[in-house]
Design an enzyme around this catalytic site. Structure first.
Site, short mmCIF file in Angstrom:
data_model
loop_
_atom_site.label_atom_id
_atom_site.label_comp_id
_atom_site.label_asym_id
_atom_site.label_seq_id
_atom_site.Cartn_x
_atom_site.Cartn_y
_atom_site.Cartn_z
N ASN A 146 -73.67 -91.86 -37.89
CA ASN A 146 -73.31 -92.13 -38.92
C ASN A 146 -74.12 -92.57 -40.01
O ASN A 146 -74.13 -93.32 -41.18
CB ASN A 146 -72.70 -93.80 -37.86
N GLU A 147 -75.25 -93.24 -39.31
CA GLU A 147 -76.74 -93.44 -40.63
C GLU A 147 -76.33 -92.57 -41.54
O GLU A 147 -77.05 -92.46 -42.50
CB GLU A 147 -77.66 -93.33 -39.94
N GLU B 27 -63.61 -79.28 -42.50
CA GLU B 27 -62.61 -78.46 -40.85
C GLU B 27 -62.50 -78.59 -39.92
O GLU B 27 -62.20 -78.58 -38.57
CB GLU B 27 -62.42 -77.23 -41.55
#
Lengths: 386, 352
Positions: free
Chosen positions: A370-371, A243
């Site tokens: 993002n890793e 959410e």
């Protein structure tokens, strides 16, 4: 399967469209990372709240309209379509509020949410520290109980909007002997307390979009704690999933950029010798559509009470890479003019692409790099060994 | 706004998955690959028993009368198990064409639709977007495009030359033939629309199979990386390996809703059907190629061998990516749509 809006949803869309057409400032506001721009954006939040549009998913008695996630997506689509100002209070409305709804006491909800909706209190976030970035459980900034107060000592950094914001929410170590994600407490505090020093940090664009915050014996009343003492990690994580991810970056933003990119390509087409650019524009439209479809699909599942698990981490990767590739495409389309700053007299009103390009660089880093997201996907969604 | 499939469609595709898990295990695929026809009469019989050959055939001809949304779940399973059969050409594409022939051709429907339903007929479909016709040698009837007309041919009316594909379960033939009044079953003015419908459904089926294949290659990569040990631990515990597979999961996750919208638009014959199908085909093809590349990388040298099962799924993915419209074809359809004057794009237009 039903991929159509209901009558009610169409009416809702028409209503917000009409309000925005009458109220969105004709002149773009200055950046909210300037003092004057911050003031303008706060004023805009007042106006939004006057129309009961600032937090549409909240219950009515707290300043919202009690609409569901699909209507929220519609609101966002119309908001981006209208080119309305960025939300200076997004830390509060989209990140803190869902947590407050779940863990806050009734007293805290009444105290904080209506003022947040009105833009009276603008919120900054206090997660990262010099030694706790991707490894957030390494937090060291202390909040030690002293009677009916916590005494805060230490440092937070990369606090978005903290230069002019009114309040801060964050995680602090309340048990000095604890390690990792134990012994942390979630605290809300006003940024004008004695002992707080805020040092602005200039971002790539030269503006102070975030800040370092130093705490020197800062006393915060115990009633500003959210959830139980020592349970801060669970409070922070419980709503860190879909959410919040969805609210942080709704599809309308990327659909609007993809559309602008199509328009830019059509305007520049006769000057374009690089035949890979058409491909990149096609890809931008496809991926913005895919993100929209995936978000609606997930919102539909949530509305039926289904639970969204670690697959939410795929979202963060997808939108951040999409935003980056769209802005890279725009820069390539603009060629030698791409470097010209907003306001360059002979640039031709293209500076927003450069600004967006700079901002897109941060996407794969903030809100969980993002890793980290790829680790979450691999370990929790695909079941690979730790 | 609801992307959920009907419970009975999910239940049917679940039962097909369980069936294929047993009947289309990799060792069986290998055996069928090695045969001369590349097809198993026994497997086709079992597919028919499951009702798969009858899916699109109307009830009056002994079928089930299912739509594109029900099919899209089945196509994904057929892709996941890389089924070595041209079931889709017969039961989905040829049946679509025959169903919509002008009323005057009732005899063709009466002859062929019941045979399709009971699994006793194979029909091949030739369209100019593909240089070859799949399964022409095994076909009892070949439906060919000619200037938007539909022609129906039996094997004695064509000359076939076999062209081996890297995917041994695809049996491709160059078909030489001469159109005549006798072979024509539908004129161009009607045929154009029918062929457009065939092409979109074929590309949709390809996209769905590619999504299924992506999942299979991802699953094989996960299994391998959890069991294979180096430096004293499973290679799946290394971040570089994890991130390869996470990237595939991201692509697969975002191809699915695109696929489902395309199926929805196709079943409802929406104006944007073709654009949405092209989007699905491109998204699925990209996911599947990435799935092949990354899964192979995770498999190391084993991934480069004939012995490892991965090869069967990679080859299917490589081939399907350009069948029924390669990437250039589908990208052009999208470019024509988004670059048109007055195109309705942007927030709020996704479901317009």
């Amino acid at each position: 399967m039903r991929l159509e809006y209901t009558e009610r949803q169409n009416k809702f869309r028409a209503e917000i469209r009409e309000w925005l057409a009458a109220n969105v400032p004709k002149q773009p506001l200055q950046s909210f990372d300037t003092e004057e721009g911050f003031r303008q954006h706060r004023e805009w939040e007042h106006r939004l709240n006057g129309g009961h549009w600032s937090a549409v998913t909240w219950p009515e008695h707290l300043g919202g309209r009690g609409v569901d996630l699909i209507e929220w997506l519609i609101f966002e689509e119309e908001y981006w379509r209208a080119g309305a100002p960025l939300r200076v209070n997004q830390n509060g409305i989209f990140l803190l509020a869902p947590t407050l709804m779940e863990y806050g006491t009734e007293e805290q909800k009444k105290r904080f949410l209506p003022r947040m909706a009105a833009g009276d209190d603008i919120w900054a976030q206090g997660w990262s520290e010099p030694g706790a970035g991707s490894d957030m459980a390494a937090i060291r900034c202390k909040a030690i109980r002293d009677g009916d107060h916590y005494v805060i000592n230490g440092q937070k950094t990369w606090s978005t909007r903290a230069v002019w914001a009114d309040w801060l929410f964050g995680l602090f170590r309340s048990d000095p002997d604890s390690v990792r994600h134990h012994g942390l407490t979630f605290v809300l505090l006003p940024l004008n307390l004695p002992g707080i020093t805020i040092r602005p940090i200039k971002q790539l664009n030269g503006l102070p979009g975030f800040a370092e915050i130093f705490f020197d014996n800062v006393r915060v009343p115990v009633e500003n704690r959210m959830g139980e003492e020592g349970q801060g990690w669970n409070v922070a994580m419980a709503t860190a999933g879909f959410e919040r991810g969805l609210m942080l970056r709704s599809p309308g933003r990327f659909q609007q950029t993809a559309k602008a990119l199509v328009d830019l390509y059509k305007a520049e087409e006769k000057n374009v010798d690089d035949c890979s650019l058409r491909d990149a524009v096609v890809k931008s439209w496809m991926d913005a559509e895919a993100y929209t479809l995936a978000t609606y699909a997930t919102a539909g599942r949530l509305r039926k009470g289904e639970h969204i698990g670690p697959e939410a981490s795929t979202n963060k990767i997808f939108w951040s890479e999409l935003d980056l590739s769209m802005h890279e495409t725009a820069m390539r389309l603009l060629g030698p003019r791409a470097e010209l700053m907003e306001g360059s007299p002979d640039g031709g009103n293209i500076g927003h692409w450069l600004e967006g390009f700079l901002f897109a660089q941060a996407g794969p880093i903030y809100a969980g790099s993002n890793e980290i997201q790829r680790n979450i996907i691999a370990e929790r969604m695909l079941g690979l060994p730790r | 706004m609801d992307f959920a499939f009907k419970d009975e469609h999910i239940a049917f595709s679940d039962s097909i998955r369980k069936f294929l898990m047993v009947e289309a295990a990799p060792e069986w695929l290998r055996e069928i690959w090695e045969t001369e026809t590349g097809r198993s009469r026994e497997l086709r019989g079992k597919l028919a028993e499951q009702g798969l050959t009858a899916l699109s055939v109307p009830e009056e001809f002994g079928g089930i009368g299912a739509g594109d949304l029900e099919w899209v779940l089945i196509h994904q399973e057929l892709g996941y198990y890389a089924i070595p059969d041209s079931l889709i050409d017969t039961a989905y594409l040829a049946t679509y064409l025959l169903n919509r022939l002008p009323a005057a051709d009732a005899s063709l429907k009466k002859t062929w639709l019941p045979k399709i339903a009971d699994g006793s007929a194979r029909i091949a479909v030739g369209h100019p977007v593909n240089p070859m016709v799949a399964d022409a040698q095994n076909a009892d009837l070949i439906l060919m495009w000619h200037d938007d007309e539909v022609h129906a041919l039996t094997k004695d009316q064509v000359k076939l030359s076999f062209n081996p594909s890297i995917d041994m379960s695809r049996r491709l033939y160059k078909v030489s033939w001469t159109p005549s009044d006798a072979t024509r079953i539908c004129p161009a003015r009607l045929g154009k629309q029918l062929w457009d419908g065939v092409l979109d459904r074929a590309a949709l089926a390809g996209a769905a199979q590619l999504v299924g294949l992506t999942q299979r290659m991802l699953d094989l990569g996960i299994d391998y990386s959890a069991t294979r040990k180096q430096f004293g631990k499973p290679i799946g515990s290394f971040q570089a390996v994890k991130h390869h597979l996470a990237d595939v999961a991201v692509k697969a996750e975002f191809a699915k809703p695109v696929l489902y919208r395309a199926a929805y638009a196709t079943e409802r014959e929406q104006a944007r059907r073709g654009v949405y199908v092209s989007h699905a085909k491109l998204a699925a093809g990209e996911a599947a190629w990435l799935g092949a590349r990354k899964s192979m990388q995770v498999h190391g040298a084993m991934g480069y061998t004939w012995e490892t099962d991965l090869q069967m799924f990679m080859k299917r993915a490589w081939a399907l990516d350009a069948a029924w419209g390669d990437r250039a074809f589908h990208k052009k359809r999208i470019a024509d749509f988004i670059l048109a004057d007055g195109a309705r794009l942007g927030p709020g237009e996704t479901f317009a």
